[in-house]
Write a protein that holds these residues in place. Structure first.
Motif, PDB file in Angstrom:
ATOM      1  N   GLY A 138       8.800   9.384  15.595  1.00  0.00           N
ATOM      2  CA  GLY A 138       7.345   9.218  15.552  1.00  0.00           C
ATOM      3  C   GLY A 138       6.808   9.262  14.138  1.00  0.00           C
ATOM      4  O   GLY A 138       5.905   8.494  13.779  1.00  0.00           O
ATOM      5  N   ALA A 139       7.345  10.160  13.310  1.00  0.00           N
ATOM      6  CA  ALA A 139       6.905  10.240  11.915  1.00  0.00           C
ATOM      7  C   ALA A 139       7.230   8.950  11.179  1.00  0.00           C
ATOM      8  O   ALA A 139       6.407   8.439  10.400  1.00  0.00           O
ATOM      9  CB  ALA A 139       7.565  11.432  11.228  1.00  0.00           C
ATOM     10  N   TRP A 140       8.414   8.408  11.413  1.00  0.00           N
ATOM     11  CA  TRP A 140       8.788   7.168  10.719  1.00  0.00           C
ATOM     12  C   TRP A 140       7.920   5.994  11.179  1.00  0.00           C
ATOM     13  O   TRP A 140       7.551   5.133  10.382  1.00  0.00           O
ATOM     14  CB  TRP A 140      10.266   6.857  10.952  1.00  0.00           C
ATOM     15  N   ALA A 141       7.586   5.940  12.473  1.00  0.00           N
ATOM     16  CA  ALA A 141       6.713   4.875  12.970  1.00  0.00           C
ATOM     17  C   ALA A 141       5.357   4.910  12.261  1.00  0.00           C
ATOM     18  O   ALA A 141       4.786   3.864  11.927  1.00  0.00           O
ATOM     19  CB  ALA A 141       6.541   4.997  14.479  1.00  0.00           C
ATOM     20  N   GLU A 142       4.825   6.120  12.009  1.00  0.00           N
ATOM     21  CA  GLU A 142       3.560   6.241  11.293  1.00  0.00           C
ATOM     22  C   GLU A 142       3.703   5.755   9.850  1.00  0.00           C
ATOM     23  O   GLU A 142       2.812   5.078   9.313  1.00  0.00           O
ATOM     24  CB  GLU A 142       3.098   7.700  11.306  1.00  0.00           C
ATOM     25  N   ILE A 143       4.802   6.106   9.208  1.00  0.00           N
ATOM     26  CA  ILE A 143       5.026   5.671   7.825  1.00  0.00           C
ATOM     27  C   ILE A 143       5.134   4.153   7.754  1.00  0.00           C
ATOM     28  O   ILE A 143       4.579   3.523   6.842  1.00  0.00           O
ATOM     29  CB  ILE A 143       6.286   6.346   7.262  1.00  0.00           C
ATOM     30  N   VAL A 144       5.818   3.550   8.711  1.00  0.00           N
ATOM     31  CA  VAL A 144       5.952   2.091   8.723  1.00  0.00           C
ATOM     32  C   VAL A 144       4.582   1.431   8.841  1.00  0.00           C
ATOM     33  O   VAL A 144       4.308   0.404   8.201  1.00  0.00           O
ATOM     34  CB  VAL A 144       6.886   1.650   9.865  1.00  0.00           C
ATOM     35  N   GLU A 145       3.677   2.012   9.644  1.00  0.00           N
ATOM     36  CA  GLU A 145       2.335   1.446   9.772  1.00  0.00           C
ATOM     37  C   GLU A 145       1.566   1.535   8.449  1.00  0.00           C
ATOM     38  O   GLU A 145       0.845   0.605   8.078  1.00  0.00           O
ATOM     39  CB  GLU A 145       1.561   2.170  10.880  1.00  0.00           C
ATOM     40  N   TRP A 146       1.700   2.653   7.739  1.00  0.00           N
ATOM     41  CA  TRP A 146       1.083   2.747   6.416  1.00  0.00           C
ATOM     42  C   TRP A 146       1.650   1.685   5.481  1.00  0.00           C
ATOM     43  O   TRP A 146       0.907   1.055   4.707  1.00  0.00           O
ATOM     44  CB  TRP A 146       1.316   4.140   5.824  1.00  0.00           C
ATOM     45  N   GLU A 147       2.956   1.488   5.531  1.00  0.00           N
ATOM     46  CA  GLU A 147       3.596   0.510   4.641  1.00  0.00           C
ATOM     47  C   GLU A 147       3.203  -0.917   5.013  1.00  0.00           C
ATOM     48  O   GLU A 147       3.056  -1.768   4.123  1.00  0.00           O
ATOM     49  CB  GLU A 147       5.118   0.685   4.692  1.00  0.00           C
ATOM     50  N   ARG A 148       3.059  -1.210   6.279  1.00  0.00           N
ATOM     51  CA  ARG A 148       2.610  -2.549   6.687  1.00  0.00           C
ATOM     52  C   ARG A 148       1.231  -2.849   6.129  1.00  0.00           C
ATOM     53  O   ARG A 148       0.929  -3.987   5.761  1.00  0.00           O
ATOM     54  CB  ARG A 148       2.569  -2.642   8.214  1.00  0.00           C
ATOM     55  N   ARG A 149       0.407  -1.813   6.047  1.00  0.00           N
ATOM     56  CA  ARG A 149      -0.964  -2.021   5.593  1.00  0.00           C
ATOM     57  C   ARG A 149      -1.078  -2.084   4.076  1.00  0.00           C
ATOM     58  O   ARG A 149      -1.782  -2.942   3.527  1.00  0.00           O
ATOM     59  CB  ARG A 149      -1.860  -0.909   6.144  1.00  0.00           C
ATOM     60  N   PHE A 150      -0.378  -1.169   3.378  1.00  0.00           N
ATOM     61  CA  PHE A 150      -0.559  -1.060   1.926  1.00  0.00           C
ATOM     62  C   PHE A 150       0.685  -1.431   1.127  1.00  0.00           C
ATOM     63  O   PHE A 150       0.663  -1.331  -0.101  1.00  0.00           O
ATOM     64  CB  PHE A 150      -0.960   0.379   1.568  1.00  0.00           C
ATOM     65  N   GLY A 151       1.750  -1.858   1.809  1.00  0.00           N
ATOM     66  CA  GLY A 151       2.994  -2.157   1.110  1.00  0.00           C
ATOM     67  C   GLY A 151       2.907  -3.316   0.148  1.00  0.00           C
ATOM     68  O   GLY A 151       3.756  -3.445  -0.734  1.00  0.00           O
ATOM     69  N   LYS A 152       1.907  -4.177   0.306  1.00  0.00           N
ATOM     70  CA  LYS A 152       1.744  -5.314  -0.605  1.00  0.00           C
ATOM     71  C   LYS A 152       0.503  -5.186  -1.480  1.00  0.00           C
ATOM     72  O   LYS A 152       0.022  -6.186  -2.025  1.00  0.00           O
ATOM     73  CB  LYS A 152       1.688  -6.621   0.197  1.00  0.00           C
ATOM     74  N   GLY A 153      -0.014  -3.978  -1.612  1.00  0.00           N
ATOM     75  CA  GLY A 153      -1.121  -3.763  -2.528  1.00  0.00           C
ATOM     76  C   GLY A 153      -2.382  -3.253  -1.853  1.00  0.00           C
ATOM     77  O   GLY A 153      -2.543  -3.327  -0.630  1.00  0.00           O
ATOM     78  N   LEU A 154      -3.293  -2.729  -2.688  1.00  0.00           N
ATOM     79  CA  LEU A 154      -4.531  -2.143  -2.180  1.00  0.00           C
ATOM     80  C   LEU A 154      -5.483  -3.199  -1.628  1.00  0.00           C
ATOM     81  O   LEU A 154      -6.224  -2.938  -0.680  1.00  0.00           O
ATOM     82  CB  LEU A 154      -5.204  -1.352  -3.298  1.00  0.00           C
ATOM     83  N   LYS A 155      -5.488  -4.386  -2.222  1.00  0.00           N
ATOM     84  CA  LYS A 155      -6.401  -5.431  -1.748  1.00  0.00           C
ATOM     85  C   LYS A 155      -6.095  -5.790  -0.303  1.00  0.00           C
ATOM     86  O   LYS A 155      -7.002  -5.916   0.534  1.00  0.00           O
ATOM     87  CB  LYS A 155      -6.280  -6.672  -2.635  1.00  0.00           C
ATOM     88  N   ARG A 156      -4.824  -5.958  -0.013  1.00  0.00           N
ATOM     89  CA  ARG A 156      -4.417  -6.262   1.363  1.00  0.00           C
ATOM     90  C   ARG A 156      -4.787  -5.103   2.279  1.00  0.00           C
ATOM     91  O   ARG A 156      -5.274  -5.304   3.397  1.00  0.00           O
ATOM     92  CB  ARG A 156      -2.916  -6.511   1.389  1.00  0.00           C
ATOM     93  N   GLY A 157      -4.582  -3.864   1.803  1.00  0.00           N
ATOM     94  CA  GLY A 157      -4.918  -2.706   2.611  1.00  0.00           C
ATOM     95  C   GLY A 157      -6.387  -2.640   2.958  1.00  0.00           C
ATOM     96  O   GLY A 157      -6.758  -2.266   4.081  1.00  0.00           O
ATOM     97  N   TRP A 158      -7.252  -3.003   1.999  1.00  0.00           N
ATOM     98  CA  TRP A 158      -8.684  -2.974   2.272  1.00  0.00           C
ATOM     99  C   TRP A 158      -9.081  -4.058   3.271  1.00  0.00           C
ATOM    100  O   TRP A 158      -9.961  -3.854   4.108  1.00  0.00           O
ATOM    101  CB  TRP A 158      -9.481  -3.132   0.979  1.00  0.00           C
TER     102      TRP A 158
END
Length: 341
Positions: free
Chosen positions: A178-198
């Motif tokens: 479960g912890a890793w699934a949460e980390i993967v979701e953070w990485e999907r959102r911000f893994g390519k930069g802050l602009k994509r995350g916003w």
């Protein structure tokens, strides 16, 4: 929680990875770990000499060498007089730290042999996790129930109920997945930069999954992150957890909650445009009231550490959700959809 061993299990082939389920797995009975289960206590800090010394006088022996206290006992104190020339100084005992795996601060190897006076046989098979190792050579592996039991004995939990160990391992593996699934979701959102995350976060958490799928359809997904190493830090409460405890003391009706029973720092490798970056994530583990069926309930608070970049990512995700709701974003979207229909 995060007890992985990177060394492969001998003569074992894993067909599938462990996946989290909708509910934590449980064993026989009510599925709750016994009161002596160390998962519901603060983990013994093996790096603390004071804690390491608080072991039974005769710890149970296994095929692996027992962990020794780094403070030498029963030896004469040093004096100003040199030892006689014909006396060979006793070798320095190996420190606890030198026996630990630097990737996870656990013992380098744990025996699969049955412990002395063990009344119930435990499985020795190890499950492979879904968490890639930062070295690139496969996934991290979870300890077998027998390894878990031997590790608990070495850490001083000699009152562990052997019949509950398999349930402990199942819960342990479930929480890590479960912890890793949460980390993967953070990485999907911000893994390519802050602009994509916003772009994903600016319409609130409720609409983030749809926004993320649209962005990934246009730009693609970031490379799969991997776990470089991790460290348990149960003695060090995170600032966020401390603030929640203060709020619970001031406003118990709104924020009353028990302190987290464990804390981990996971170091993740993020690949951005061919360059690797180490990102630290912080995980607070909370226990909640059990289900009516007796199943234990746990809550994980997973987020990037408060580095400059991590703080911005957390602010974007939280601030985007607050702003979207406070500015009437949901109302505007509902009116827009109504006009389109």
């Amino acid at each position: 929680m995060g007890w992985f061993w990177a060394d492969p299990a001998p003569a074992k082939s894993v067909a599938a990875c462990a996946r989290p389920t909708s509910k934590p797995p449980h064993g026989a009975g009510d599925g709750s770990p016994p009161p002596s289960c160390p998962m519901l206590k603060r983990t013994v800090d093996v790096l603390n000499p004071a804690s390491a010394c608080k072991r039974p006088a005769t710890p149970p022996s296994t095929s692996a060498p027992a962990s020794s206290c780094p403070v030498p006992h029963g030896r004469p104190l040093a004096t100003d007089h040199a030892p006689p020339a014909d006396v060979t100084p006793a070798p320095e005992p190996q420190s606890t730290l030198s026996k630990l795996n630097p990737l996870n601060y656990m013992f380098q190897s744990i025996s699969q042999a049955r412990a002395p006076d063990q009344t119930v046989a435990l499985p020795t098979t190890r499950d492979e996790s879904s968490i890639p190792k930062g070295t690139g050579d496969g996934n991290w592996e979870y300890p077998s129930p027998q390894q878990m039991y031997n590790a608990l004995l070495r850490k001083g939990y000699t009152d562990t109920d052997v019949t509950a160990v398999e349930s402990m391992v199942s819960i342990h593996n479930f929480l890590n997945e479960g912890a890793w699934a949460e980390i993967v979701e953070w990485e999907r959102r911000f893994g390519k930069g802050l602009k994509r995350g916003w772009e994903v976060s600016k319409r609130g958490e409720e609409n983030a999954p749809i926004a993320l799928r649209r962005v990934e359809a246009k730009e693609g997904s970031p490379e799969q992150p991997s776990l470089l190493r991790f460290q348990g830090r149960p003695q060090e409460m995170t600032p966020k957890a401390a603030m929640i405890q203060v709020a619970s003391w001031l406003y118990p009706s709104m924020f009353e909650t028990e302190p987290p029973f464990d804390r981990h720092d996971w170091y993740v490798m993020r690949n951005v445009n061919g360059k690797t970056k180490e990102v630290r994530y912080v995980i607070d583990y909370y226990s909640g009231p059990p289900e009516p069926t007796g199943e234990p309930v746990f809550f994980l608070d997973v987020r990037p550490a408060m580095t400059p970049t991590g703080a911005v990512e957390r602010l974007m995700r939280w601030g985007g959700d607050v702003w979207w709701k406070a500015s009437g974003g949901e109302v505007r979207m509902a009116e827009k959809q109504k006009k389109e229909t």
